[in-house]
Design an enzyme around this catalytic site. Structure first.
Site, PDB file in Angstrom:
ATOM      1  N   HIS A  38      -4.824  10.960   9.771  1.00 44.94           N
ATOM      2  CA  HIS A  38      -3.741  10.066  10.240  1.00 44.94           C
ATOM      3  C   HIS A  38      -3.004  10.462  11.657  1.00 44.94           C
ATOM      4  O   HIS A  38      -3.244  11.723  11.802  1.00 44.94           O
ATOM      5  CB  HIS A  38      -2.370  10.060   9.060  1.00 44.94           C
ATOM      6  CG  HIS A  38      -2.825   9.585   7.988  1.00 44.94           C
ATOM      7  ND1 HIS A  38      -2.628   7.993   7.384  1.00 44.94           N
ATOM      8  CD2 HIS A  38      -3.671  10.165   6.973  1.00 44.94           C
ATOM      9  CE1 HIS A  38      -3.166   8.102   6.248  1.00 44.94           C
ATOM     10  NE2 HIS A  38      -3.702   9.176   5.825  1.00 44.94           N
TER      11      HIS A  38
ATOM     12  N   ARG B 191     -12.977   8.990  10.784  1.00 46.58           N
ATOM     13  CA  ARG B 191     -12.611   8.080   9.625  1.00 46.58           C
ATOM     14  C   ARG B 191     -13.883   7.729   9.148  1.00 46.58           C
ATOM     15  O   ARG B 191     -14.229   7.409   7.610  1.00 46.58           O
ATOM     16  CB  ARG B 191     -11.865   6.803   9.769  1.00 46.58           C
ATOM     17  CG  ARG B 191     -10.242   7.572  10.065  1.00 46.58           C
ATOM     18  CD  ARG B 191      -9.372   6.616  10.560  1.00 46.58           C
ATOM     19  NE  ARG B 191      -8.012   7.039  10.502  1.00 46.58           N
ATOM     20  CZ  ARG B 191      -7.155   6.361  11.241  1.00 46.58           C
ATOM     21  NH1 ARG B 191      -7.430   5.444  12.020  1.00 46.58           N
ATOM     22  NH2 ARG B 191      -5.795   6.906  10.930  1.00 46.58           N
TER      23      ARG B 191
ATOM     24  N   PHE C 255       0.864  -1.281   0.108  1.00 46.18           N
ATOM     25  CA  PHE C 255      -0.160  -0.069   0.059  1.00 46.18           C
ATOM     26  C   PHE C 255       0.647   1.396  -0.116  1.00 46.18           C
ATOM     27  O   PHE C 255       0.466   2.410  -0.098  1.00 46.18           O
ATOM     28  CB  PHE C 255      -1.062  -0.085   1.414  1.00 46.18           C
ATOM     29  CG  PHE C 255      -0.344   0.184   2.505  1.00 46.18           C
ATOM     30  CD1 PHE C 255       0.254   1.461   3.105  1.00 46.18           C
ATOM     31  CD2 PHE C 255       0.130  -1.146   3.345  1.00 46.18           C
ATOM     32  CE1 PHE C 255       0.711   1.157   4.445  1.00 46.18           C
ATOM     33  CE2 PHE C 255       0.595  -1.166   4.397  1.00 46.18           C
ATOM     34  CZ  PHE C 255       0.954  -0.128   5.148  1.00 46.18           C
TER      35      PHE C 255
END
Length: 89
Positions: free
Chosen positions: A79, A66, A18
């Protein structure tokens, strides 16, 4: 955030599948960097963010950042450091 900054910031993930997608996302537009300071800041921020995967966040913690703003596991809206050591880095 420049590509070099993103690669450096997320260096612990380099080589993972990723990583290129993460760097691409983090450099795709403006960011807002926060420096939170309070007792328990890391755990409090992580609780506000919710699970890393936005789909999971919508199921488990639907009022988390989120869950509300993320679209997937990489484009998850926010984050944050997972430890004091990580935050200091």
């Amino acid at each position: 955030m420049t590509e070099a900054e993103a690669k450096d910031f997320y260096a612990e993930h380099e080589g993972k599948k990723f990583f290129p997608k993460l760097v691409s996302f983090m450099t795709s537009g403006p960011i807002y960097a926060l420096c939170l300071s309070k007792v328990g800041a890391i755990s409090a921020w992580r609780a506000l963010m919710g699970p890393t995967n936005s789909t999971e966040a919508r199921e488990i913690k639907p009022t988390s950042l989120r869950a509300i703003y993320g679209t997937d596991n990489t484009k998850n809206a926010c984050h944050g450091s997972d430890s004091t050591l990580s935050a200091r880095r």
